[in-house]
Design a protein around this motif. Sequence first.
Motif, mmCIF file in Angstrom:
data_model
loop_
_atom_site.group_PDB
_atom_site.id
_atom_site.type_symbol
_atom_site.label_atom_id
_atom_site.label_comp_id
_atom_site.label_asym_id
_atom_site.label_seq_id
_atom_site.Cartn_x
_atom_site.Cartn_y
_atom_site.Cartn_z
ATOM 1 N N ARG A 69 0.801 -1.537 0.421
ATOM 2 C CA ARG A 69 0.028 -0.490 0.336
ATOM 3 C C ARG A 69 0.606 1.277 0.039
ATOM 4 O O ARG A 69 2.299 1.310 0.002
ATOM 5 N N ARG A 70 0.373 2.657 -0.712
ATOM 6 C CA ARG A 70 1.317 4.247 -0.381
ATOM 7 C C ARG A 70 1.165 4.072 0.394
ATOM 8 O O ARG A 70 0.444 3.991 1.169
ATOM 9 N N MET A 71 2.036 4.610 1.160
ATOM 10 C CA MET A 71 2.389 5.435 2.572
ATOM 11 C C MET A 71 1.580 6.323 2.376
ATOM 12 O O MET A 71 1.803 7.468 1.474
ATOM 13 N N ARG A 72 0.832 6.963 3.705
ATOM 14 C CA ARG A 72 -0.221 8.020 3.340
ATOM 15 C C ARG A 72 0.877 9.422 3.907
ATOM 16 O O ARG A 72 2.123 8.863 4.213
ATOM 17 N N ALA A 73 0.989 10.689 3.231
ATOM 18 C CA ALA A 73 2.286 11.403 3.162
ATOM 19 C C ALA A 73 2.497 12.102 4.733
ATOM 20 O O ALA A 73 3.308 12.046 5.352
#
Length: 191
Positions: A10-14
Amino acid sequence: MPEDAAVPPRRMRADARRNVDRIVSAAGILIAEHGADASLEEIARRAGVGSATLHRHFPSRQALLEAVFKDRVAALCAKADDLLTALDPGEALFTWLRAVGAHAVANRGLGASLMRGGDPAVGSTCHDVIINAGDALLARARAADTVRPEIAIVHLLKLVSAISLATEEELNGPAEADRLLAIAIDGVRAR
């Protein structure tokens, strides 16, 4: 979908990415100050995160140490890439070797800690990218006849490593390492 099929990460949140960056940065600073056994609680405090946040991103000390090491290696390789366009290829190589020396002195036991129970692939991969980065700079310096032709990048990296190891516990280790490296660089220059 088969059980063994790889699930893309999953893409990491900012905000999570910023936390990871702050943790790695704080860990790097504290390792330079106190060595690889720097307190995880102090790292979390300096990063401005809670201990649970640190452990969520780095479930073990080893994982954090590997992240710090990879971050430092990436910075060294970026510096080498930047120096590939320098006007003086010899000075570009010597500038990079000084950066490698500063990197090694700041590690203060990081390498030894990574060797104890760490993923051997991390060290091997990092070693390879550092050699490749240095080799490109050395090739330019060699082509410009600014270094002795028999010098190999592994010789230079061993020299820098030995100097850094000899000075890493000294109060003024980085300055002493830089002085010794300046002496060694004079022996590397073309005659």
